[in-house]
Design a protein around this motif. Structure first.
Motif, PDB file in Angstrom:
ATOM      1  N   UNK A  54       0.793  -1.224   0.000  1.00 11.18           N
ATOM      2  CA  UNK A  54       0.000   0.000   0.000  1.00 11.18           C
ATOM      3  C   UNK A  54       0.823   1.271   0.000  1.00 11.18           C
ATOM      4  N   UNK A  55       2.132   1.156   0.243  1.00  5.75           N
ATOM      5  CA  UNK A  55       2.993   2.345   0.229  1.00  5.75           C
ATOM      6  C   UNK A  55       3.033   2.972  -1.160  1.00  5.75           C
ATOM      7  N   UNK A  56       2.987   4.277  -1.196  1.00  9.02           N
ATOM      8  CA  UNK A  56       3.150   4.991  -2.456  1.00  9.02           C
ATOM      9  C   UNK A  56       4.629   5.277  -2.681  1.00  9.02           C
ATOM     10  N   UNK A  57       5.063   5.125  -3.897  1.00  7.81           N
ATOM     11  CA  UNK A  57       6.455   5.384  -4.210  1.00  7.81           C
ATOM     12  C   UNK A  57       6.600   6.625  -5.064  1.00  7.81           C
ATOM     13  N   UNK A  58       7.685   6.681  -5.811  1.00 10.47           N
ATOM     14  CA  UNK A  58       7.939   7.804  -6.694  1.00 10.47           C
ATOM     15  C   UNK A  58       7.234   7.632  -8.019  1.00 10.47           C
ATOM     16  N   UNK A  59       7.855   8.131  -9.100  1.00 10.23           N
ATOM     17  CA  UNK A  59       7.202   8.133 -10.405  1.00 10.23           C
ATOM     18  C   UNK A  59       8.022   7.391 -11.465  1.00 10.23           C
ATOM     19  N   UNK A  60       7.318   6.678 -12.332  1.00  4.05           N
ATOM     20  CA  UNK A  60       7.941   6.033 -13.489  1.00  4.05           C
ATOM     21  C   UNK A  60       7.098   6.338 -14.717  1.00  4.05           C
ATOM     22  N   UNK A  61       7.736   6.300 -15.870  1.00  4.73           N
ATOM     23  CA  UNK A  61       6.990   6.538 -17.105  1.00  4.73           C
ATOM     24  C   UNK A  61       6.224   5.293 -17.526  1.00  4.73           C
ATOM     25  N   UNK A  62       6.819   4.133 -17.230  1.00 11.66           N
ATOM     26  CA  UNK A  62       6.212   2.856 -17.617  1.00 11.66           C
ATOM     27  C   UNK A  62       6.768   1.756 -16.721  1.00 11.66           C
ATOM     28  N   UNK A  63       6.115   0.607 -16.744  1.00 12.65           N
ATOM     29  CA  UNK A  63       6.536  -0.496 -15.869  1.00 12.65           C
ATOM     30  C   UNK A  63       7.944  -0.971 -16.173  1.00 12.65           C
ATOM     31  N   UNK A  64       8.376  -0.823 -17.418  1.00 12.92           N
ATOM     32  CA  UNK A  64       9.728  -1.264 -17.779  1.00 12.92           C
ATOM     33  C   UNK A  64      10.814  -0.486 -17.051  1.00 12.92           C
ATOM     34  N   UNK A  65      10.466   0.647 -16.470  1.00 11.19           N
ATOM     35  CA  UNK A  65      11.461   1.456 -15.764  1.00 11.19           C
ATOM     36  C   UNK A  65      11.867   0.881 -14.416  1.00 11.19           C
ATOM     37  N   UNK A  66      10.999   0.073 -13.821  1.00 10.32           N
ATOM     38  CA  UNK A  66      11.274  -0.479 -12.490  1.00 10.32           C
ATOM     39  C   UNK A  66      10.946  -1.961 -12.481  1.00 10.32           C
ATOM     40  N   UNK A  67      11.931  -2.767 -12.126  1.00 10.37           N
ATOM     41  CA  UNK A  67      11.743  -4.221 -12.112  1.00 10.37           C
ATOM     42  C   UNK A  67      10.633  -4.628 -11.149  1.00 10.37           C
ATOM     43  N   UNK A  68       9.862  -5.636 -11.559  1.00 14.74           N
ATOM     44  CA  UNK A  68       8.803  -6.171 -10.704  1.00 14.74           C
ATOM     45  C   UNK A  68       9.357  -7.241  -9.759  1.00 14.74           C
ATOM     46  N   UNK A  69      10.638  -7.516  -9.864  1.00 14.87           N
ATOM     47  CA  UNK A  69      11.273  -8.487  -8.972  1.00 14.87           C
ATOM     48  C   UNK A  69      12.329  -7.791  -8.121  1.00 14.87           C
ATOM     49  N   UNK A  70      12.859  -8.504  -7.143  1.00 16.60           N
ATOM     50  CA  UNK A  70      13.873  -7.924  -6.267  1.00 16.60           C
ATOM     51  C   UNK A  70      13.289  -6.866  -5.347  1.00 16.60           C
ATOM     52  N   UNK A  71      14.162  -6.082  -4.737  1.00 14.61           N
ATOM     53  CA  UNK A  71      13.731  -5.044  -3.803  1.00 14.61           C
ATOM     54  C   UNK A  71      13.904  -3.632  -4.382  1.00 14.61           C
ATOM     55  N   UNK A  72      14.131  -3.562  -5.666  1.00 10.37           N
ATOM     56  CA  UNK A  72      14.297  -2.254  -6.305  1.00 10.37           C
ATOM     57  C   UNK A  72      13.056  -1.401  -6.088  1.00 10.37           C
ATOM     58  N   UNK A  73      13.264  -0.092  -5.845  1.00  7.91           N
ATOM     59  CA  UNK A  73      12.121   0.783  -5.588  1.00  7.91           C
ATOM     60  C   UNK A  73      12.481   2.230  -5.894  1.00  7.91           C
ATOM     61  N   UNK A  83      14.189   4.905 -21.327  1.00 11.69           N
ATOM     62  CA  UNK A  83      14.499   3.471 -21.294  1.00 11.69           C
ATOM     63  C   UNK A  83      15.329   3.110 -20.070  1.00 11.69           C
ATOM     64  N   UNK A  84      15.378   4.021 -19.132  1.00 14.00           N
ATOM     65  CA  UNK A  84      16.145   3.782 -17.907  1.00 14.00           C
ATOM     66  C   UNK A  84      15.537   2.623 -17.116  1.00 14.00           C
ATOM     67  N   UNK A  85      16.396   1.906 -16.403  1.00 16.03           N
ATOM     68  CA  UNK A  85      15.942   0.737 -15.637  1.00 16.03           C
ATOM     69  C   UNK A  85      16.533   0.754 -14.232  1.00 16.03           C
ATOM     70  N   UNK A  86      15.675   0.471 -13.256  1.00 18.17           N
ATOM     71  CA  UNK A  86      16.109   0.294 -11.866  1.00 18.17           C
ATOM     72  C   UNK A  86      15.769  -1.145 -11.516  1.00 18.17           C
ATOM     73  N   UNK A  87      16.786  -1.928 -11.138  1.00 19.97           N
ATOM     74  CA  UNK A  87      16.537  -3.344 -10.901  1.00 19.97           C
ATOM     75  C   UNK A  87      17.340  -3.884  -9.724  1.00 19.97           C
ATOM     76  N   UNK A  88      17.228  -5.184  -9.493  1.00 18.70           N
ATOM     77  CA  UNK A  88      17.869  -5.859  -8.360  1.00 18.70           C
ATOM     78  C   UNK A  88      17.363  -5.247  -7.049  1.00 18.70           C
ATOM     79  N   UNK A  89      18.260  -4.747  -6.207  1.00 13.82           N
ATOM     80  CA  UNK A  89      17.858  -4.132  -4.943  1.00 13.82           C
ATOM     81  C   UNK A  89      18.206  -2.645  -4.918  1.00 13.82           C
ATOM     82  N   UNK A  90      18.383  -2.075  -6.084  1.00 14.44           N
ATOM     83  CA  UNK A  90      18.743  -0.655  -6.189  1.00 14.44           C
ATOM     84  C   UNK A  90      17.550   0.234  -5.846  1.00 14.44           C
ATOM     85  N   UNK A  91      17.844   1.449  -5.366  1.00 15.13           N
ATOM     86  CA  UNK A  91      16.770   2.388  -5.042  1.00 15.13           C
ATOM     87  C   UNK A  91      17.087   3.791  -5.556  1.00 15.13           C
ATOM     88  N   UNK A  92      16.036   4.506  -5.902  1.00 12.67           N
ATOM     89  CA  UNK A  92      16.140   5.902  -6.323  1.00 12.67           C
ATOM     90  C   UNK A  92      15.261   6.686  -5.357  1.00 12.67           C
TER      91      UNK A  92
END
Length: 288
Positions: A54-73, A83-92
């Motif tokens: 239920x937590x609200x996060x930041x903003x992305x243009x599309x789902x491809x910008x942030x991985x649906x797996x791992x702890x990336x947020x 076309x930027x990507x945030x994945x694994x356990x990385x955070x912005x």
């Protein structure tokens, strides 16, 4: 004739719901414009890391910008577009921006008002913070820290435990590594390397193929350039311009003189051949 629903086995439709269950976040209807692009605030669908369902996060243009797996947020007002990507356990976090074809991975953190763009890559446990920006094909990795108003771009690398902060610039094919520090208004460019426990600070410049290593210090308005090598506990300060290592200079002068000698030999050979060709012609003229 039975419709699709009647003909579908009992497990039909579950595949889609399972896919939905696998997602860790969704795009909400809250939007804003960022860099001329429409971005959507994200909402967590499950708990992971420091994120709760239920937590609200930041903003992305599309789902491809942030991985649906791992702890990336993406937290706060941070934005990820293109076309930027945030994945694994990385955070912005905060007001940071990740754009272009940039990639943030591993346990990397991009925070503050930092900007990672173009084809830049931030990985491992690296941190980019403050108002720093990383662009071009630059790479920041290991436990490196880039902060302040620094700029890292071109094909530059900052790695291991290196620190780059203040208004420093690392560009070209330069590499700052190990426990090295580049700070203040220092500039490291070209194919220069700053490594080990070396420091470059003030308004100092290290460029071309210069190397600053060990516990060396380059400060003030000093310049180390060409094939200059500053090592050990050496200090280059004030307005000193350190050009190149004497041994390398001698070798280059030797190579230059060898090239000059070869040119002279080549010229002499050509003249000799021309003379050889001329003699028979002259003899033939006499015979006639």
């Amino acid at each position: 004739m039975k419709d699709k629903k009647d003909r579908c086995p009992s497990f039909c439709g579950k595949e889609e719901s399972m896919e939905e269950q696998k997602k860790k976040y969704e795009l909400t209807s809250e939007t804003k414009m960022a860099g001329g692009r429409k971005v959507y605030r994200i909402k967590a669908l499950t708990s992971f890391g420091d994120v709760k369902t239920g937590d609200l996060g930041g903003f992305v243009e599309k789902e491809e910008n942030l991985s649906q797996t791992g702890k990336a947020w993406v937290f706060g007002e941070a934005v990820v577009t293109g076309n930027a990507v945030v994945e694994d356990d990385a955070v912005v976090r905060n007001y940071a921006e990740v754009t272009g074809n940039a990639m943030i991975k591993g346990h990397a953190v991009v925070t503050g008002k930092a900007w990672v763009k173009d084809n830049a890559w931030v990985g491992d446990d690296a941190v980019v913070t403050g108002s720093a920006w990383v662009g071009g094909n630059a790479v920041v990795y290991g436990n490196a820290r880039v902060s302040g108003y620094t700029k890292v771009y071109g094909n530059a690398r900052v790695s291991e435990n290196a620190l780059v902060y203040g208004n420093a610039v690392v560009s070209g094919d330069a590499w700052v590594k190990d426990d090295a520090v580049v700070k203040d208004n220092a500039l490291v460019e070209g194919n220069a390397k700053v490594r080990d426990n070396a420091w470059v600070k003030g308004n100092a410049v290290v460029r071309n193929y210069a190397v600053v290593k060990d516990n060396a210090l380059v400060k003030d308005y000093a310049v180390v350039q060409e094939f200059g090598l500053v090592e050990g506990d050496a200090v280059v300060a004030d307005n000193t311009v350190f050009t190149e290592n004497p041994l390398i200079k001698e070798r280059k002068e030797y190579e230059a003189s060898s090239l000059k000698l070869n040119d002279l030999k080549s010229t002499a050979k050509e003249e000799y051949c021309q003379k050889e060709n001329y003699i028979p012609k002259k003899e033939k003229q006499i015979e006639r």
